[in-house]
Enzyme design. Sequence first.
Site, PDB file in Angstrom:
ATOM      1  N   GLU A   1      39.663  48.665  27.940  1.00  0.00           N
ATOM      2  CA  GLU A   1      39.533  47.278  28.411  1.00  0.00           C
ATOM      3  C   GLU A   1      39.689  46.347  27.219  1.00  0.00           C
ATOM      4  O   GLU A   1      39.155  46.622  26.155  1.00  0.00           O
ATOM      5  CB  GLU A   1      38.131  47.147  29.006  1.00  0.00           C
ATOM      6  CG  GLU A   1      37.706  45.745  29.346  1.00  0.00           C
ATOM      7  CD  GLU A   1      36.240  45.671  29.780  1.00  0.00           C
ATOM      8  OE1 GLU A   1      35.900  46.222  30.835  1.00  0.00           O
ATOM      9  OE2 GLU A   1      35.454  45.045  29.058  1.00  0.00           O
TER      10      GLU A   1
ATOM     11  N   PRO B   1      40.631  38.749  26.518  1.00  0.00           N
ATOM     12  CA  PRO B   1      41.624  37.745  26.090  1.00  0.00           C
ATOM     13  C   PRO B   1      41.156  37.007  24.836  1.00  0.00           C
ATOM     14  O   PRO B   1      39.952  36.890  24.611  1.00  0.00           O
ATOM     15  CB  PRO B   1      41.685  36.768  27.277  1.00  0.00           C
ATOM     16  CG  PRO B   1      41.170  37.531  28.441  1.00  0.00           C
ATOM     17  CD  PRO B   1      40.158  38.501  27.887  1.00  0.00           C
ATOM     18  N   PRO B   2      42.101  36.516  24.032  1.00  0.00           N
ATOM     19  CA  PRO B   2      41.702  35.776  22.833  1.00  0.00           C
ATOM     20  C   PRO B   2      40.984  34.469  23.196  1.00  0.00           C
ATOM     21  O   PRO B   2      41.163  33.962  24.306  1.00  0.00           O
ATOM     22  CB  PRO B   2      43.025  35.457  22.121  1.00  0.00           C
ATOM     23  CG  PRO B   2      44.118  35.858  23.041  1.00  0.00           C
ATOM     24  CD  PRO B   2      43.553  36.568  24.214  1.00  0.00           C
TER      25      PRO B   2
ATOM     26  N   THR C   1      39.615  41.608  30.801  1.00  0.00           N
ATOM     27  CA  THR C   1      38.423  40.944  31.331  1.00  0.00           C
ATOM     28  C   THR C   1      38.704  39.475  31.649  1.00  0.00           C
ATOM     29  O   THR C   1      39.704  38.899  31.202  1.00  0.00           O
ATOM     30  CB  THR C   1      37.249  41.014  30.335  1.00  0.00           C
ATOM     31  OG1 THR C   1      37.606  40.261  29.180  1.00  0.00           O
ATOM     32  CG2 THR C   1      36.911  42.430  29.950  1.00  0.00           C
TER      33      THR C   1
ATOM     34  N   ALA D   1      29.944  40.536  44.760  1.00  0.00           N
ATOM     35  CA  ALA D   1      31.245  41.204  44.598  1.00  0.00           C
ATOM     36  C   ALA D   1      31.764  41.734  45.938  1.00  0.00           C
ATOM     37  O   ALA D   1      32.971  41.748  46.181  1.00  0.00           O
ATOM     38  CB  ALA D   1      31.125  42.326  43.573  1.00  0.00           C
TER      39      ALA D   1
ATOM     40  N   TYR E   1      26.396  51.009  38.035  1.00  0.00           N
ATOM     41  CA  TYR E   1      25.424  50.940  36.934  1.00  0.00           C
ATOM     42  C   TYR E   1      24.572  52.206  36.844  1.00  0.00           C
ATOM     43  O   TYR E   1      23.593  52.349  37.590  1.00  0.00           O
ATOM     44  CB  TYR E   1      24.531  49.697  37.115  1.00  0.00           C
ATOM     45  CG  TYR E   1      25.355  48.429  37.146  1.00  0.00           C
ATOM     46  CD1 TYR E   1      25.600  47.705  35.985  1.00  0.00           C
ATOM     47  CD2 TYR E   1      25.963  47.995  38.329  1.00  0.00           C
ATOM     48  CE1 TYR E   1      26.403  46.570  36.000  1.00  0.00           C
ATOM     49  CE2 TYR E   1      26.770  46.861  38.358  1.00  0.00           C
ATOM     50  CZ  TYR E   1      26.991  46.163  37.188  1.00  0.00           C
ATOM     51  OH  TYR E   1      27.786  45.045  37.203  1.00  0.00           O
TER      52      TYR E   1
ATOM     53  N   ALA F   1      18.749  44.416  40.190  1.00  0.00           N
ATOM     54  CA  ALA F   1      18.471  45.252  41.373  1.00  0.00           C
ATOM     55  C   ALA F   1      17.001  45.668  41.389  1.00  0.00           C
ATOM     56  O   ALA F   1      16.459  46.061  40.351  1.00  0.00           O
ATOM     57  CB  ALA F   1      19.371  46.479  41.378  1.00  0.00           C
TER      58      ALA F   1
ATOM     59  N   ASP G   1      20.332  49.581  44.450  1.00  0.00           N
ATOM     60  CA  ASP G   1      21.585  49.269  43.756  1.00  0.00           C
ATOM     61  C   ASP G   1      22.700  50.200  44.261  1.00  0.00           C
ATOM     62  O   ASP G   1      23.843  49.768  44.465  1.00  0.00           O
ATOM     63  CB  ASP G   1      21.378  49.432  42.245  1.00  0.00           C
ATOM     64  CG  ASP G   1      22.309  48.537  41.438  1.00  0.00           C
ATOM     65  OD1 ASP G   1      22.805  47.533  41.997  1.00  0.00           O
ATOM     66  OD2 ASP G   1      22.552  48.845  40.262  1.00  0.00           O
TER      67      ASP G   1
END
Length: 317
Positions: free
Chosen positions: A19, A22-23, A50, A144, A179, A186, A192
Amino acid sequence: MKITEHILAAKGKTLFSFEIVPPVKGGNIQELYDNIDPLMEYKPPFIDVTTSREEFVYIQKEGLLDKKLTRMRPGTVGICASIKHKYGVDTVPHILCGGFSKEETEYLLIDCQYLGIENVMALRGDAMAAQRYFEPTLGGHAYAIDLVKQIKNLSEGKYLHESTDNNYAAPFCIGVAGYPEKHLEAPSMQQDLKRLKEKVDAGAHYVVTQMFFDNQKYFDFVAAAKVMGITVPIIPGIKPIAIEKHLQLLPQVFSLDLPQELIDAVCSAKDNIAVREIGIEWAITQSKELLVAGVPVLHYYSMGKSSNIEAIAKEVF
Ligand code: FAD
């Protein structure tokens, strides 16, 4: 190709992926390429990029502080497209609930579709620094799972506001977060896992885990997920410790435990160069054990710097 197709095509061989972040706005994409270049030797079938949500910044103006809302690391989809075409690998943009309305998400997904990006990672995102709890953006999603449902709908040609007769279906492969040490909000591990099962039932095709430093946590998580009825691939996320400060930072930000043996080793290191070596060695040991266990992919969190991931990949792949 979809991530699930890559896993199937590998026929049980563990794949390597990572992963990138970005800058910072105003930065140059060449820096990203310089970090990706050495990792291409290990043939990642996909690379995640990301997304960071907007934050408040305070700008000095005529002696006063001006409060502005800004996204410090924009460009996720553009970076995905450029990496995909430069290196010929699949890319996975992270898509967030936080900071995006449903319409903005739809436009982003349409961009992905036009660019040939077939995989997306659906995430809620965290609260902004100024907030104690996550608050949904006006017109955006709360969890999500709602994002998964929107992406699934689009995959079936169902747009937010149906306006044409021939809505083109964009069949995305959807990843979600899991997770091994429970999400920090959670109320229990079991709850979770139930939420994770709901995301999968809503249309997620695979899970990528939060980082962990004790493989037993991952093995227990996968076993508990199976009992819960989750049958999609669960990809372990690995992050090498790089600086001593990580001993405080990682538990605080990601709500995880570090093994005492690792803590002792980091505490006895003479400087951060030695800490970095300890982090690499730990991640190599973790990776080799996960490899033997037959995980589908070893996914590394590079946090912008690839040299430690390269050192690990060299030993493991
Ligand atoms: P959700 O699945 O929505 O879960 C959030 C919390 O709500 C959990 O405690 C869950 O148990 C609970 N919950 C879920 N559904 C419900 C419901 N219906 N009712 C009540 N409670 C519910 N963050 C970024 O900002 N950018 C990134 O690029 C990014 N990439 C990531 C990649 C990976 C692999 C991982 C593991 C995390 C990443 N994150 C990223 C962090 C992530 O956004 C945070 O961990 C966030 O706090 C939770 O996201 P989620 O998608 O797991 O949320």
